[in-house]
Each structure stands twice: as C-alpha cells, then as structure tokens.
Write a protein that holds these residues in place. Structure first.
Motif, PDB file in Angstrom:
ATOM      1  N   GLU A 110      18.071 -35.822  43.368  1.00 15.74           N
ATOM      2  CA  GLU A 110      17.264 -35.456  44.535  1.00 15.74           C
ATOM      3  C   GLU A 110      17.497 -36.428  45.685  1.00 15.74           C
ATOM      4  O   GLU A 110      17.660 -36.022  46.835  1.00 15.74           O
ATOM      5  CB  GLU A 110      15.769 -35.499  44.167  1.00 15.74           C
ATOM      6  CG  GLU A 110      15.224 -34.170  43.726  1.00 15.74           C
ATOM      7  CD  GLU A 110      13.713 -34.229  43.572  1.00 15.74           C
ATOM      8  OE1 GLU A 110      13.279 -34.506  42.454  1.00 15.74           O
ATOM      9  OE2 GLU A 110      13.001 -33.992  44.561  1.00 15.74           O
ATOM     10  N   GLU A 114      19.126 -35.655  49.376  1.00 13.02           N
ATOM     11  CA  GLU A 114      18.421 -35.991  50.609  1.00 13.02           C
ATOM     12  C   GLU A 114      19.338 -36.794  51.523  1.00 13.02           C
ATOM     13  O   GLU A 114      19.412 -36.555  52.726  1.00 13.02           O
ATOM     14  CB  GLU A 114      17.174 -36.794  50.270  1.00 13.02           C
ATOM     15  CG  GLU A 114      16.105 -36.665  51.341  1.00 13.02           C
ATOM     16  CD  GLU A 114      14.874 -37.474  50.980  1.00 13.02           C
ATOM     17  OE1 GLU A 114      14.369 -37.293  49.857  1.00 13.02           O
ATOM     18  OE2 GLU A 114      14.468 -38.285  51.819  1.00 13.02           O
ATOM     19  N   ASP A 117      21.572 -34.741  53.234  1.00 10.34           N
ATOM     20  CA  ASP A 117      20.860 -33.801  54.103  1.00 10.34           C
ATOM     21  C   ASP A 117      21.025 -32.359  53.618  1.00 10.34           C
ATOM     22  O   ASP A 117      21.151 -31.428  54.392  1.00 10.34           O
ATOM     23  CB  ASP A 117      21.376 -33.942  55.549  1.00 10.34           C
ATOM     24  CG  ASP A 117      20.299 -33.581  56.540  1.00 10.34           C
ATOM     25  OD1 ASP A 117      19.177 -33.347  56.107  1.00 10.34           O
ATOM     26  OD2 ASP A 117      20.608 -33.520  57.740  1.00 10.34           O
ATOM     27  N   PRO A 119      19.328 -29.283  51.709  1.00  8.85           N
ATOM     28  CA  PRO A 119      17.979 -28.861  51.342  1.00  8.85           C
ATOM     29  C   PRO A 119      17.886 -28.422  49.882  1.00  8.85           C
ATOM     30  O   PRO A 119      18.720 -27.661  49.400  1.00  8.85           O
ATOM     31  CB  PRO A 119      17.701 -27.682  52.288  1.00  8.85           C
ATOM     32  CG  PRO A 119      19.038 -27.196  52.729  1.00  8.85           C
ATOM     33  CD  PRO A 119      20.018 -28.326  52.594  1.00  8.85           C
TER      34      PRO A 119
END
Ligand code: C2E
Ligand code: CA
Ligand code: CA
Length: 419
Positions: A110, A114, A117, A119
């Motif tokens: 995760e 992030e 970038d 989603p």
C-alpha cells in the motif's frame, strides 16, 4: 444453497467504456474472477496470466482499463513490477489487489502504491467473496472523481459550416457546466459553460470538433449568443431553486473585434434580469496578445457594465504584467499545465506560485483549472489561490444533472481539504 447478490451495483460508465483487466496466474482463480465480474454486470474484461502479458495488454489498448485486478504473486513479472512499469508510461488505473499474503506485506505494498501515486481501490483476500468485489466496484464510483460525462469520439467526417449551422438551428449546441469551488469555503460558487454538440441520442461531441469551424466560418458569435440564451434560462431556473452561481462563458478572440458583440451580450443579460456581475467572460490569453488595442475597447465596455472578465489559459501566452494591468480584468485563470502535477514537480510549483502571486498583486481573483488530485487541491489552497475547477470536483455535465450533483457531492468537496 443458491447464492444471490441483490441489487446489482450500477456499473460506472468508465468501467463500461474502459473495462477491467484481471492479472492472475492461476487459471481457475482467473476464470472465477472473470465469472464474478460478469455476474456483477461488467462486460468488458481482459485477462492476463502474468504481469508482462498484462503490461502488453495495457500498452496496446487505446484506453487503459478502468480497474486492474492484480495478483501480487506471479511467475515472471509480478504484480508490483507491473505497477512500477505502468507509471512511467502515464497509465494510472485503479488497482484492486488480490492476494493470499499476510496483511503486513500488503501494508508495505500500500505504501509503495501511494508513493507511485497509484490509486488503490481495495484488497481482496483470497479466497475472496463476491460481496467484497461488489463493494469495490461500488467504491469505484465514489472514488472516481464523480465522472459523469461521456464524450462521443470526434465524428469521422469533418464538421462543415453547413452541418454546424444546421446543428445550431436545431438547438444541438448546448452548454455543459463544470463547477468551480471557492477554496476558502469549499462551496460551489460558480460554473463554467462549455459548448457541446449534443445529438438526439444524448451523446455529446467536444468543442475541439467545432469551435475552430465556427471561428473560421463566421458562426462563432451566433454560437456564443445561442449558448448565452440557454445559460441565462438555466440560471433563472437555478435562482428559482435557491442556487446563485456565477456563470463563466468562453469568448473567442474573433468576437472581441466585433463592435456589436458587447451590445448583444448586454441586451440578453438585461432582458433575462440577471446581474452582469454574475456573468464572467473568459478570454484566452493568446487572444489578448493578438489584439490588445481592439480588445481594450470591447472589454472596457463590458467591464463598465459590471461583467466579470477572466484571462483564460493564463501562462500559455506572452502577456506581460504591464499589459495585463492595462486591461480591466477581474480574474486570472491559471492554465492546467501549471496545475497538473504541481505538488510533485518543483518547476511547476514555482510557476504556479508566481502566477497566484501576480494575480494577488494585480488585485485579481485567481482560479486554477485542471485540478485532478486532492494533493493539487490542497496545494492551491495553501498557496492562496481562491478558486479551483477540475475533474477532481466534477467533469462538465448537462444542466439537468447539476442540482442533483450538488446534493450528492457538496459534502465530498467540503472534505477534500481534510483527506
Ligand atoms: P477551456 O476554456 O480551457 O476549458 C477547460 C477545458 O478543460 C474543458 O474542455 C474541460 O472539460 C477541460 N477540463 C476541465 N477540468 C479538467 C481536468 O481536471 N483535467 C483535464 N484534463 N481537463 C479538464 P472542453 O470542454 O473540451 O473545452 C476545450 C476548449 O474549448 C475550452 O478550453 C475552450 O477554449 C473551448 N470552448 C469550449 N466551449 C466554448 C465556447 O462556448 N466558446 C468558445 N469560444 N470556446 C469554447
Ligand atoms: Ca475557459
Ligand atoms: Ca484552459
């Protein structure tokens, strides 16, 4: 016992158009996922047995898939590598991770997504339940920037003056509205009217297919005034419903050199009993560079009547501060090329900051277009920009959708600064 899931989720138009890619090496699990997606109403599904095959599919598609269901553990190129390869190619679909690995590893995945970038739509623990997949598909609609607009592919045959005149006569040229948010309050205070050619089947054609033709064949004033008539009717309807937005209308450089054009605008707005201060005329910066002398006369008259005047696409032309200070503008609308990615790219951020600073020094409102990411929204607010517009807030939509959209989305927009 028979398993039923009801009601079926509404499939978001993006998913319908762009489809879902399932990247999974286990043939049985892959077939199971495809079957479940079909059961939920997803029709366009691509399949890949490892990351490399998936990457090739993405590369060869005209429109990348809306969602990739991604197994993390695969022979050859694994899920993480696939994600890393897509980003430099500018592909950022929503990822739905499917994995049997423990949660602590998923946590670091995760963090990595992030940083890239990318989603993340969710994590499906294997063996997964249909309910979880369904929840992710529903979540897509709320995460996916309130996408409402579906534009038709540009027509295969070029627009001609005759076909455009005919579309104008039949009332096919319509305004779609894109909301504009005041950053200090998080409220939708304005709308930009953008021209669409809407055929009877309801699908719309973007202005790039017909504005140039209108300008070349002397139809642009007629088009703008026709749009204005509809905009004023819509505005009266919104006033009756307690919504009082400012309305921005795009004005072509050609119209600025027509002395009668301001009279037509003024007459229509007075007739509709709308205050000119509720109407903002957006003029692209390049138009000013060409015709400053003529523009001063036209714009001066409109400003004296109380219309707002905005410099559109600011940053793409060559107007100087001295030139801008001579013109009676009320707003500087910063082009989206300076907004998109400004939270990550130092040079863009510097230019954005200087444009906002210049607007403030000249006493102009500052507005930023093309805001797609929450990080850009927050940056604009922290830099003192006053208004924001972009797909993060909403895509342009037909007048009839607007009040419903406001009811549904105002809360989400209020929360954009809190994310
Ligand atoms: P513009 O005035 O700069 O309008 C903004 C364009 O950016 C719109 O495209 C809008 O849909 C798009 N946009 C808005 N937010 C985002 C975002 O977050 N990301 C991205 N990638 N795009 C975003 P659209 O509607 O296709 O209009 C294109 C241009 O056509 C307009 O650019 C404007 O110059 C011209 N145009 C549209 N309507 C009219 C009109 O009635 N008269 C004249 N003269 N020109 C018009
Ligand atoms: Ca504009
Ligand atoms: Ca622009």
């Amino acid at each position: 016992m028979e398993r039923t899931i009801k009601p079926r989720p509404l499939i978001h138009p993006n998913i319908e158009c762009a489809g879902v890619l399932v990247v999974e090496d286990n043939a049985i699990q892959r077939a199971n996922m495809v079957c479940q997606l079909r059961e939920l109403g997803v029709h366009k599904i691509y399949e890949a047995e490892n990351g490399l095959v998936g990457l090739n599919i993405v590369r060869n598609l005209y429109q990348p898939p809306a969602i990739i269901v991604l197994d993390l553990h695969m022979p050859g190129m694994d899920g993480i590598e696939l994600a890393q390869h897509m980003v430099p190619e500018g592909v950022r679909p929503y990822l739905l991770l499917a994995s049997a690995v423990e949660m602590s590893i998923l946590g670091s995945v995760e963090v990595m997504l992030e940083a890239l970038d990318l989603p993340l739509l969710g994590i499906l623990r294997k063996p997964f339940h249909l309910e979880h997949l369904q929840a992710a598909i529903v979540r897509y609609s709320t995460m996916n920037l309130a996408h409402r607009e579906r534009l038709r592919e540009p027509p295969g045959v070029a627009t001609t003056a005759t076909s455009l005149q005919c579309a104008l006569d039949k009332g096919y040229i319509q305004p779609f509205y894109q909301p504009k948010v005041k950053l200090a309050s998080g409220l939708v205070t304005g709308l930009e009217a953008l021209a669409r050619w809407v055929e009877p089947d309801g699908l719309a054609i973007a202005p790039e297919s017909f504005i140039d033709v209108a300008e070349s064949y002397g139809l642009i004033n007629a088009l703008t005034l026709r749009l204005l008539d509809t905009v004023l009717q819509d505005l009266v309807h919104w006033h009756e419903n307690g919504f009082y937005p400012t309305i921005a209308l795009n004005i072509s450089a050609y119209s600025l050199s027509d002395r009668n054009f301001p009279n037509e605008i003024i007459r229509r707005v007075e007739r509709a009993r709308i205050s000119p201060s509720a109407v903002v005329l957006e003029i692209t910066e390049s138009a000013l560079v060409r015709d400053v002398a003529v523009a001063i006369g036209t714009l001066g008259r409109l400003r004296l009547k109380g219309f707002g005047l905005s410099i559109d696409d600011y940053g793409t032309g060559f107007s100087s501060m001295q030139q801008l200070s001579r013109l009676p503008f009320t707003e500087l609308k910063i082009d989206r090329t300076f907004v998109s990615g400004a939270n990550k790219k130092h040079n863009l951020r510097v230019m954005l900051e200087s444009a906002i600073g210049m607007g403030l020094k000249l006493g102009l409102n500052t507005a930023a277009e093309g805001v797609e990411m929450p990080q850009e929204y927050r940056l604009l607010k922290s830099l003192g920009c006053q208004y924001a517009q972009g797909f993060l807030i909403a895509k342009p939509m037909p007048a009839g959708d607007l009040l419903g959209w406001l009811d549904e989305e105002q809360q989400r927009i209020n929360e954009l600064c809190l994310i």
